[in-house]
Write an enzyme that holds these catalytic residues in place. Structure first.
Site, PDB file in Angstrom:
ATOM      1  N   HIS A 263     -64.735  35.152   7.108  1.00 38.17           N
ATOM      2  CA  HIS A 263     -65.387  33.888   6.770  1.00 38.17           C
ATOM      3  C   HIS A 263     -66.874  34.079   6.458  1.00 38.17           C
ATOM      4  O   HIS A 263     -67.606  34.675   7.249  1.00 38.17           O
ATOM      5  CB  HIS A 263     -65.213  32.885   7.920  1.00 38.17           C
ATOM      6  CG  HIS A 263     -65.648  31.500   7.544  1.00 38.17           C
ATOM      7  ND1 HIS A 263     -64.835  30.634   6.849  1.00 38.17           N
ATOM      8  CD2 HIS A 263     -66.822  30.852   7.737  1.00 38.17           C
ATOM      9  CE1 HIS A 263     -65.480  29.502   6.636  1.00 38.17           C
ATOM     10  NE2 HIS A 263     -66.694  29.612   7.165  1.00 38.17           N
ATOM     11  N   ASP A 306     -79.513  18.933  11.044  1.00 30.80           N
ATOM     12  CA  ASP A 306     -78.463  17.932  10.868  1.00 30.80           C
ATOM     13  C   ASP A 306     -77.685  18.325   9.619  1.00 30.80           C
ATOM     14  O   ASP A 306     -78.280  18.676   8.598  1.00 30.80           O
ATOM     15  CB  ASP A 306     -79.073  16.543  10.666  1.00 30.80           C
ATOM     16  CG  ASP A 306     -79.378  15.843  11.989  1.00 30.80           C
ATOM     17  OD1 ASP A 306     -79.530  16.549  12.998  1.00 30.80           O
ATOM     18  OD2 ASP A 306     -79.466  14.602  12.008  1.00 30.80           O
ATOM     19  N   HIS A 336     -69.715  21.311  16.355  1.00 31.28           N
ATOM     20  CA  HIS A 336     -68.605  20.697  15.633  1.00 31.28           C
ATOM     21  C   HIS A 336     -67.791  21.816  15.005  1.00 31.28           C
ATOM     22  O   HIS A 336     -68.219  22.976  14.986  1.00 31.28           O
ATOM     23  CB  HIS A 336     -69.095  19.703  14.585  1.00 31.28           C
ATOM     24  CG  HIS A 336     -69.849  20.354  13.474  1.00 31.28           C
ATOM     25  ND1 HIS A 336     -71.178  20.657  13.574  1.00 31.28           N
ATOM     26  CD2 HIS A 336     -69.451  20.789  12.249  1.00 31.28           C
ATOM     27  CE1 HIS A 336     -71.577  21.238  12.452  1.00 31.28           C
ATOM     28  NE2 HIS A 336     -70.559  21.355  11.636  1.00 31.28           N
TER      29      HIS A 336
HETATM   30 FE   LIG Z   1     -70.541  22.497   9.745  1.00 28.59          FE
END
Ligand SMILES: [Fe+2]
Length: 385
Positions: A263, A306, A336
């Site tokens: 990745h 952010d 997340h």
């Molecule tokens: Fe992300």
């Protein structure tokens, strides 16, 4: 902006007499950034560009903040922003901080009776739906689905749309927007490992020149307000210019993805940079080809930024229930990652058709009242099984 460009008529030597056929002088203007240190162009006008006739209304268009300190992940359904006739009225600030405004817009009409100038922010306009022409005093650019239009601060422009069905994702940046520095050599040329090169950047080739007097309304944006100014001469009166400061276009479809055996991190998708945020393009690409690779991203803690992802098209493999026009906001400070099942689902897949634009801001974003109108308030719980 990315490299030297010359359009129209210019004299052989700068700051010298450049005369019209009737013997009078063209009016020269140095149009620069960052004082006299940044990129600049020299423009030649039919008339003096200084002829302010009247200053009319002045009013606030500053976003109304609903949540100044936000720790909640959100999904915003961007296509629920209602279409509006006027281009400036249609622009709704969804997220904001002291460096930028992130805006959704669904304008139905072209700017007919006024010009617009953002005097303290570069504008990056991503065309999600619609075709037309960006008309500026430094030349025109045709646009279509997938185009980024980069309009440096101070450019006077009009948006001409071909139809009423338009969807725009706009970033207004108080910091200059550049191509990533690590992709440029010390002369500014884009290097071999850059995912795009100068041929992919479209510069203005069509210059509209009017030598007209009358009342020309320019809506000028400055410090969260619009100031309506009437000029005595047509703002599109440039006969030629040269330099580095001008609007240009880049299609997300011309971004050549960088892939690997495992990745790849988000910086491989980077398309633009400022010293306050980055813009990345996620485009259709082959997945990682290590025999045990997991194409879905790992969970990550964007401690210092952010993360705003604007979903454009295709299948978004790491998210459940995400559609075109949606925005996800993952604020700094909490991890997340893929939704339940997305990691397993990605294993064995060989390619993705996803198309998305990401904006990562280094300062936290405030959530506006306009954002809450289109917010999914339960998204932050969507990682629960
Ligand atoms: Fe992300």
């Amino acid at each position: 902006m990315p490299f030297y460009h010359s359009l129209g008529k210019i004299p052989p030597k700068r700051h010298t007499q450049f005369r019209k056929p009737d013997g009078s002088l063209y009016s020269e203007q140095l149009f620069g950034t960052i004082g006299f240190d940044g990129m600049y162009s020299n423009l030649y006008h039919e008339q003096r560009p200084t002829q302010v006739k009247e200053i009319k209304k002045q009013y606030s268009v500053a976003p109304k903040i609903a949540k100044a300190n936000n720790m909640q992940s959100y999904r915003f359904r961007g296509f629920q922003v209602p279409p509006e006739n006027d281009y400036l009225d249609s622009r709704k600030v969804i997220l904001t901080n002291s460096d930028c405004n992130i805006i959704l817009a669904a304008p139905k009409e072209s700017q007919i009776d006024y010009f617009y100038k953002n005097t303290d922010a570069d504008e990056l306009i991503f065309i999600h739906k619609g075709t037309g022409k960006l008309r500026t005093h430094m030349g025109n650019l045709d646009f279509k689905y997938g185009d980024y239009l980069l309009v440096p601060r101070g450019i006077i422009y009009k948006m001409d749309f071909d139809t009423e069905d338009n969807r725009l994702f706009i970033v207004e940046s108080y910091r200059p927007i550049y191509t990533p520095k690590r992709y440029r050599n010390w002369f500014g040329q884009l290097l071999e490992h850059s995912p795009f090169c100068e041929r992919d950047l479209r510069k203005p080739t069509e210059l509209e020149t009017y030598n007209e007097n009358g009342d020309f309304l320019i809506k000028v944006k400055k410090q969260g307000e619009i100031i309506e100014m009437v000029y005595a001469s047509h703002p599109f009166d440039v006969v030629g210019y040269d330099g580095y400061n001008y609007p240009y276009a880049f299609s997300i479809h011309d971004f050549e993805p960088i892939t690997g055996r495992i990745h790849q991190p988000p910086p491989v998708h980077q398309t633009f940079e400022t010293d306050a945020f980055v813009v990345c393009s996620f485009v259709p690409r082959l997945y990682d080809y290590h025999p045990l690779s997991i194409p879905a991203p790992y969970n990550h803690s964007n401690i210092d930024s952010d993360e705003v992802l604007y979903y454009v098209d295709g299948d978004f493999m790491s998210r459940n229930d995400v559609d075109a026009g949606h925005i996800s906001l993952h604020p700094a400070g909490i991890p997340h990652g893929p939704h339940p099942g997305a990691t397993e689902r990605s294993i064995g897949k060989t390619k993705t058709d996803e198309l998305a634009v990401m904006v990562d801001t280094f300062k936290p974003l405030k959530v506006t009242e306009e954002a809450l109108k289109i917010a999914d308030d339960t998204y932050y719980q969507s990682w629960l099984e």
